[in-house]
Design a protein around this motif. Structure first.
Motif, PDB file in Angstrom:
ATOM      1  N   VAL A  34      24.403  14.654   4.396  1.00  0.00           N
ATOM      2  CA  VAL A  34      24.296  13.376   5.091  1.00  0.00           C
ATOM      3  C   VAL A  34      23.127  13.474   6.057  1.00  0.00           C
ATOM      4  O   VAL A  34      23.011  14.435   6.819  1.00  0.00           O
ATOM      5  CB  VAL A  34      25.598  13.043   5.839  1.00  0.00           C
ATOM      6  N   ASN A  35      22.236  12.501   6.021  1.00  0.00           N
ATOM      7  CA  ASN A  35      21.080  12.474   6.906  1.00  0.00           C
ATOM      8  C   ASN A  35      21.388  11.702   8.179  1.00  0.00           C
ATOM      9  O   ASN A  35      22.382  10.978   8.255  1.00  0.00           O
ATOM     10  CB  ASN A  35      19.892  11.859   6.166  1.00  0.00           C
ATOM     11  N   ALA A  36      20.536  11.875   9.179  1.00  0.00           N
ATOM     12  CA  ALA A  36      20.747  11.268  10.492  1.00  0.00           C
ATOM     13  C   ALA A  36      19.825  10.068  10.675  1.00  0.00           C
ATOM     14  O   ALA A  36      18.598  10.199  10.618  1.00  0.00           O
ATOM     15  CB  ALA A  36      20.509  12.289  11.599  1.00  0.00           C
ATOM     16  N   LEU A  37      20.414   8.895  10.906  1.00  0.00           N
ATOM     17  CA  LEU A  37      19.664   7.652  11.085  1.00  0.00           C
ATOM     18  C   LEU A  37      19.553   7.330  12.573  1.00  0.00           C
ATOM     19  O   LEU A  37      20.525   7.474  13.314  1.00  0.00           O
ATOM     20  CB  LEU A  37      20.371   6.510  10.367  1.00  0.00           C
ATOM     21  N   ALA A  79      26.806  -3.386   6.095  1.00  0.00           N
ATOM     22  CA  ALA A  79      26.865  -3.702   4.663  1.00  0.00           C
ATOM     23  C   ALA A  79      26.716  -2.437   3.813  1.00  0.00           C
ATOM     24  O   ALA A  79      27.284  -2.350   2.718  1.00  0.00           O
ATOM     25  CB  ALA A  79      25.779  -4.707   4.310  1.00  0.00           C
ATOM     26  N   ALA A  80      25.969  -1.454   4.306  1.00  0.00           N
ATOM     27  CA  ALA A  80      25.732  -0.219   3.556  1.00  0.00           C
ATOM     28  C   ALA A  80      26.738   0.872   3.872  1.00  0.00           C
ATOM     29  O   ALA A  80      26.687   1.953   3.268  1.00  0.00           O
ATOM     30  CB  ALA A  80      24.320   0.292   3.846  1.00  0.00           C
ATOM     31  N   GLY A  81      27.647   0.628   4.817  1.00  0.00           N
ATOM     32  CA  GLY A  81      28.584   1.670   5.215  1.00  0.00           C
ATOM     33  C   GLY A  81      27.915   2.822   5.927  1.00  0.00           C
ATOM     34  O   GLY A  81      28.340   3.971   5.799  1.00  0.00           O
ATOM     35  N   ALA A  82      26.865   2.540   6.665  1.00  0.00           N
ATOM     36  CA  ALA A  82      26.094   3.574   7.358  1.00  0.00           C
ATOM     37  C   ALA A  82      26.310   3.481   8.862  1.00  0.00           C
ATOM     38  O   ALA A  82      26.652   2.416   9.399  1.00  0.00           O
ATOM     39  CB  ALA A  82      24.605   3.423   7.043  1.00  0.00           C
ATOM     40  N   LEU A 287      14.204  -0.557   3.878  1.00  0.00           N
ATOM     41  CA  LEU A 287      15.359   0.007   4.571  1.00  0.00           C
ATOM     42  C   LEU A 287      16.625  -0.143   3.743  1.00  0.00           C
ATOM     43  O   LEU A 287      17.453   0.769   3.677  1.00  0.00           O
ATOM     44  CB  LEU A 287      15.541  -0.675   5.929  1.00  0.00           C
ATOM     45  N   SER A 288      16.793  -1.298   3.123  1.00  0.00           N
ATOM     46  CA  SER A 288      17.978  -1.523   2.302  1.00  0.00           C
ATOM     47  C   SER A 288      18.050  -0.502   1.171  1.00  0.00           C
ATOM     48  O   SER A 288      19.125   0.024   0.853  1.00  0.00           O
ATOM     49  CB  SER A 288      17.967  -2.944   1.747  1.00  0.00           C
ATOM     50  N   ARG A 289      16.912  -0.196   0.551  1.00  0.00           N
ATOM     51  CA  ARG A 289      16.881   0.817  -0.509  1.00  0.00           C
ATOM     52  C   ARG A 289      17.218   2.192   0.054  1.00  0.00           C
ATOM     53  O   ARG A 289      17.972   2.959  -0.551  1.00  0.00           O
ATOM     54  CB  ARG A 289      15.515   0.846  -1.177  1.00  0.00           C
ATOM     55  N   LEU A 290      16.658   2.503   1.217  1.00  0.00           N
ATOM     56  CA  LEU A 290      16.913   3.801   1.844  1.00  0.00           C
ATOM     57  C   LEU A 290      18.391   3.977   2.152  1.00  0.00           C
ATOM     58  O   LEU A 290      18.963   5.055   1.944  1.00  0.00           O
ATOM     59  CB  LEU A 290      16.087   3.910   3.128  1.00  0.00           C
ATOM     60  N   LEU A 291      19.036   2.922   2.651  1.00  0.00           N
ATOM     61  CA  LEU A 291      20.447   3.002   3.010  1.00  0.00           C
ATOM     62  C   LEU A 291      21.331   3.217   1.793  1.00  0.00           C
ATOM     63  O   LEU A 291      22.410   3.820   1.896  1.00  0.00           O
ATOM     64  CB  LEU A 291      20.867   1.723   3.745  1.00  0.00           C
ATOM     65  N   MET A 292      20.897   2.752   0.639  1.00  0.00           N
ATOM     66  CA  MET A 292      21.676   2.922  -0.582  1.00  0.00           C
ATOM     67  C   MET A 292      21.344   4.219  -1.317  1.00  0.00           C
ATOM     68  O   MET A 292      22.180   4.767  -2.036  1.00  0.00           O
ATOM     69  CB  MET A 292      21.460   1.729  -1.519  1.00  0.00           C
ATOM     70  N   ASP A 293      20.122   4.731  -1.157  1.00  0.00           N
ATOM     71  CA  ASP A 293      19.709   5.944  -1.866  1.00  0.00           C
ATOM     72  C   ASP A 293      20.216   7.223  -1.207  1.00  0.00           C
ATOM     73  O   ASP A 293      20.259   8.280  -1.842  1.00  0.00           O
ATOM     74  CB  ASP A 293      18.184   6.013  -1.973  1.00  0.00           C
ATOM     75  N   PHE A 294      20.558   7.143   0.087  1.00  0.00           N
ATOM     76  CA  PHE A 294      21.036   8.313   0.820  1.00  0.00           C
ATOM     77  C   PHE A 294      22.214   7.902   1.689  1.00  0.00           C
ATOM     78  O   PHE A 294      22.442   6.726   1.940  1.00  0.00           O
ATOM     79  CB  PHE A 294      19.920   8.891   1.708  1.00  0.00           C
ATOM     80  N   SER A 295      22.953   8.889   2.150  1.00  0.00           N
ATOM     81  CA  SER A 295      24.062   8.653   3.069  1.00  0.00           C
ATOM     82  C   SER A 295      23.599   8.947   4.494  1.00  0.00           C
ATOM     83  O   SER A 295      22.894   9.931   4.735  1.00  0.00           O
ATOM     84  CB  SER A 295      25.247   9.554   2.697  1.00  0.00           C
TER      85      SER A 295
END
Length: 307
Positions: A34-37, A79-82, A287-295
C-alpha cells in the motif's frame, strides 16, 4: 477574499482496502503493498512559482478556490476507497475550519504545512518553531485530534536548514515528509536516503517517492512531474519501486492542480507559468487512474510510528 462554491457532502469514512488486490482494479502485481497518498492543502496563489504575481500582501484580494477543490478531492478519494494525509496550511485552516473537520471525519490524517507557506530558510529557528507550534495547536484545537506530521513548503528542508528537525521535535511533531531526495533548481537533497530515516533522535523523515533507473535517481512522487509527464511513466516508476524494491511510494499533489478554471496570474517567468498551468485540465483524470491502479493510505498507516 471571495470563495469558489464548495459542495457539502455527508461525512462518512470510506471502506479501507487491505491490499491492492482488495481495491478491485488496483495493480495486482503490487498486491499487499500500500502506498502513501498526501495532499498539500494550499491555494493556487500560495504556490512558490506564482509568488512574483501573488505576494502575501495580495492574498486577501484574490479569489479563494482551495475549499471547493479540496472537497472535490475528498469525494474522489471516497469513491476510490482511498485515504491520505492532508498537510494543511494554517491560513487555510483559519478560513475553512469546516474543511479541516471534514478531512478528519472522512478518515484521513490531518497534518501541518506551516502557517503562511514560508520556506524554512526564510525564517530563523525561533520564528520557525513558533510557526509550526502555533499551526499544530490551531489544527488540533479545530479537529480534536493529534497532529504529528509536518511538510515544509516547497520541500525547503535541506542541508542548510537541517536544524528544522530539532525545532519540529521541540514543537511536538513526530515525523516530517519534507525532503524530495532529487536534484532540482528550487529544492532537493539528492544525497539523502530515499526511504524513511531518522535525521535526529526522536524525529522520522519520510521522503517523497523516487525511483532509481540506469543509475539515475528520478522523481515518482507526484507534483509537477506527474501532471506534466505521461501517466504511463509515473505508473511504471511506482510499480518498479513496489515490485523491485518491495517499498511503498509517498505521493503528493495540490488542490489547485485539479482546477483548470483558476485565475491566470501575470507571472513573468515562462518556466514558472509552464510548471504551474500546463495540464491542469487532465490532472483529475490522471489522479482517478492512479487511485484505481494502486492502493493508497495515510502516511501514518503506511509508516506507523513507534509509541
Amino acid at each position: 477574499m471571495t470563495d469558489a462554491a464548495s459542495p457539502r457532502q455527508p461525512l462518512s469514512p470510506p471502506p479501507l482496502p487491505t491490499s491492492a488486490a482488495a481495491a478491485g482494479t488496483a495493480d495486482t502485481g503490487a498486491a499487499l503493498l500500500v502506498n502513501a497518498l498526501s495532499v498539500d492543502v494550499e491555494d493556487y496563489y500560495h504556490a512558490s512559482a506564482l509568488a512574483p504575481a501573488a505576494p502575501r500582501t495580495r492574498w486577501d484580494a484574490l479569489p479563494a478556490r482551495v475549499d471547493g477543490m479540496t472537497w472535490r478531492i475528498l469525494d474522489l478519494l471516497e469513491a476510490a476507497g482511498a485515504r491520505g494525509t492532508f498537510f494543511v496550511l494554517g491560513c487555510v485552516a483559519a478560513r475553512h475550519p469546516e474543511l479541516v473537520r471534514a478531512i478528519v471525519a472522512r478518515g484521513h490524517e490531518l497534518a501541518s504545512h506551516g502557517a503562511l507557506h514560508f520556506r524554512v530558510g526564510e525564517q530563523t529557528p525561533a520564528v520557525f518553531r513558533r510557526d509550526v507550534a502555533d499551526t499544530r495547536k490551531r489544527l488540533e484545537d479545530m479537529a480534536g485530534v493529534a497532529v504529528l506530521g509536518y511538510r515544509a513548503p516547497s520541500f525547503s528542508i535541506n542541508r542548510a536548514t537541517w536544524w528544522a528537525f530539532q525545532e519540529l521535535a521541540a514543537a511536538g511533531y513526530r515525523y516530517s515528509s519534507s525532503l524530495n531526495p532529487i536534484r532540482h533548481d528550487h529544492y532537493g537533497v539528492p544525497d539523502a536516503p530515499r526511504f524513511p530515516f531518522d535525521p535526529i533522535a526522536g524525529m522520522r523523515e519520510i521522503p517523497v517517492g523516487t525511483v532509481e533507473l540506469c543509475g539515475q535517481r528520478l522523481p515518482c512522487g507526484g507534483g509537477g512531474y506527474f501532471r506534466l509527464l505521461p501517466y504511463a511513466l509515473s505508473r511504471r516508476a511506482i510499480r518498479t519501486v513496489n515490485r523491485r524494491e518491495g517499498k511503498p511510494v509517498v505521493f503528493y499533489f495540490h488542490p489547485w492542480e485539479i482546477d483548470p478554471d483558476q485565475p491566470r496570474l501575470p507571472v513573468p517567468s515562462l518556466r514558472s507559468r509552464f510548471r504551474h498551468y500546463v495540464n491542469l485540465g487532465v490532472m483529475e483524470a490522471k489522479l482517478s487512474r492512479l487511485l484505481m491502479d494502486f492502493s493508497w493510505r495515510r502516511i501514518d498507516e503506511v509508516y506507523p510510528l513507534e509509541p
